[in-house]
Write a protein that holds these residues in place. Sequence first.
Motif, PDB file in Angstrom:
ATOM      1  N   ALA A   1      -2.853   1.846   5.654  1.00 14.99           N
ATOM      2  CA  ALA A   1      -3.033   0.557   4.985  1.00 14.99           C
ATOM      3  C   ALA A   1      -4.307   0.526   4.157  1.00 14.99           C
ATOM      4  CB  ALA A   1      -3.054  -0.566   6.006  1.00 14.99           C
TER       5      ALA A   1
ATOM      6  N   GLU B   1       1.790  -0.290   1.457  1.00 10.27           N
ATOM      7  CA  GLU B   1       2.080  -1.122   2.620  1.00 10.27           C
ATOM      8  C   GLU B   1       3.565  -1.423   2.636  1.00 10.27           C
ATOM      9  OE1 GLU B   1       0.665  -5.131   4.945  1.00 10.27           O
ATOM     10  OE2 GLU B   1      -0.471  -4.389   3.236  1.00 10.27           O
ATOM     11  N   VAL B   2       4.104  -1.449   3.834  1.00 11.44           N
ATOM     12  CA  VAL B   2       5.531  -1.674   3.975  1.00 11.44           C
ATOM     13  C   VAL B   2       5.823  -3.169   3.914  1.00 11.44           C
ATOM     14  CG1 VAL B   2       7.545  -1.319   5.435  1.00 11.44           C
ATOM     15  CG2 VAL B   2       5.697   0.359   5.408  1.00 11.44           C
ATOM     16  N   GLY B   3       6.857  -3.498   3.184  1.00  8.92           N
ATOM     17  CA  GLY B   3       7.294  -4.884   3.151  1.00  8.92           C
ATOM     18  C   GLY B   3       8.442  -5.075   4.126  1.00  8.92           C
TER      19      GLY B   3
ATOM     20  N   SER C   1       4.645  -1.176  -1.268  1.00 12.74           N
ATOM     21  CA  SER C   1       3.808  -1.554  -2.397  1.00 12.74           C
ATOM     22  C   SER C   1       2.980  -0.384  -2.882  1.00 12.74           C
ATOM     23  CB  SER C   1       2.868  -2.682  -1.967  1.00 12.74           C
ATOM     24  OG  SER C   1       1.988  -2.211  -0.981  1.00 12.74           O
TER      25      SER C   1
END
Lengths: 418, 194
Positions: free
Chosen positions: A170, A175-177, A191
């Motif tokens: 991070a 970053e995972v949505g 992202s």
Amino acid sequence: MNRPLPSERDVPHGDEMIAAILAAPVRPRRRWPLVLIAGIVLVAMIVAGSYASRRMDSVELATPSSAGSTVPGPSSSASTMTVPAPSERAVAHEVAWPDEWTALLEQHQMAAPPAGTGFVEIVGVGPDGQVITRRDIVEEVGAERVLSRQVLESSGLDRSDTVVIQEWDAGSDWEVGDVVVDGDSLLFTQSRYGVVLGRYQWHPGMSTAELVDEPAQTADTTNSWPAMAHLQGQADGIAVWFNYEDGGYQLVTSDGASFPTGPVKSLAVLDTTVWLLLHDGTLDGYDIGAGTQTATPTIDLPPPVWLASDGQTMLYIHETGIERWLNQGPGVTMDATSVDILTSAQWQVSGKWASWCQNYPNIPTCYLMDLTTGAYTSLPTTTTLAGESGVSNGFLVYQQDDGWSPAVVPLDALGNLQ
Amino acid sequence: MDTGLAAEANAWERLRRGADPDALTELFRTHSRSVYNFCFRRLADWDAAEDATQATFLALWRRAAAGRVEPLRAASERAVLLGMARQECQTVARGKLRRDRLAHRLTEQPPTVTEQTPEEWWEAVETMREIRRALAVLSAGQRDVVELVCWSGLGVTEASVALGLPTGTVKSRLSRARAALAAANFEYTLGGAK
């Protein structure tokens, strides 16, 4: 205890909000004469043996009339689509949770995830019963707690270990949505200077992961602000929408089409149509098969309160009933007046099973329904995590009261609920 | 019953008789701010609070259209509305937590707002997130009581209606919550902020 809370604010755009609520489609209050007439007609139709096939002749998606859309207009020859009409009818009724199912839950309960600071969430179930979770690792940095990395993990049905699929640092721009499991693929938004869609091809056991499409779809975020990304994976398409800086929303589909829309409460995909239920209660439909076609559905049914689909079945939940539409044939119309649908949410469907959580009166309770019989039963829990229960990819995911360790039961093992 | 409460009850009664747009508008004008800020304190997110507020009044409107608005059991319908809002917040929170975090990290800038500067907007969000983290020392039931009684100003009786609990349970949860927060050196007011 003397630091103030953040100051209160007025509801932004309150006039627009109340106008939208008042304009939302609602089912008119029933009047006895109409009920009486409908009853007479119903009896006549049953006697004629034609009731079932006439319950709903068709559902049409008509082209919108509003101008100013940035979406290319639909061709005149493809202005309507038809959803198969339900041909069966059932009445929803509640039954007790079968004792033998409790034994199944105990049999399929999985070990808790690795201990550690962070937030764990079930995101889906793989085709072999693997439970895909995501975990945020939070660390103390000085006086602050910061997100240090995110991990996607998989736990199999027959083993207690946890396999790390992928970690994201991070601290970088990644970053995972949203993450969803769609058949043999694991889809996610992530992202990096914007939001992209990626897809993992499923591997047996999911001990490794291969990123096969990156990005499958890229949102143009050059001049926008993707405040919200919601992903729905289906066999025939991917739907994702973003909230942009100017307050607009956009639906992006797997074939590269994009449509302006509003804030979405739930969505479903049937065949090549994406159905969106907006927060203001209106319904939108988009034909992703036609590429550029956008449509506004007109349906001779009460307005929906939730939509759900698993790629093969779509549930249209309205105030008093459940319409089950199938890709390859007619579905079922279910009289569900015994269910407090207006306070239910998080409907999910997997084959003949549906699940939902109900917030009324006060304790969230989740339910499981056999759509072939109309029988439903409440999951025996009062946990505040009840919202994590549901059906996915042929499995019932049941959140245990201990905090989060799940039980994952093959839906086939449940048999029928009568 | 004073004039204001009588007017509220009148609007509620009109909604019980059917989908009266004026009655809903009246209730919206009276209570939307309260519902909105309750939702913000529960969700620590202005956008999510807006969605939950709209969902709350839409649910009421649909109940009115279906003739399913229940008789008022509290002194004010605010308790009922906050009880409904609490459930809507739960629904909204299930899906929005990560999306909003993603958005925040992506942009580090707020959407356009008219009443606050961007700095004030995010400061409120960050402060509320910090408060929510601090509230983790409480049970979910205790948090409910703090949100409704301490921050939204409901009386114990009204909160018991909103939560569907006996008043004695509300009182005991409130007492235990205060004790737990004091022991944890909770820094924020329990008296509400207007």
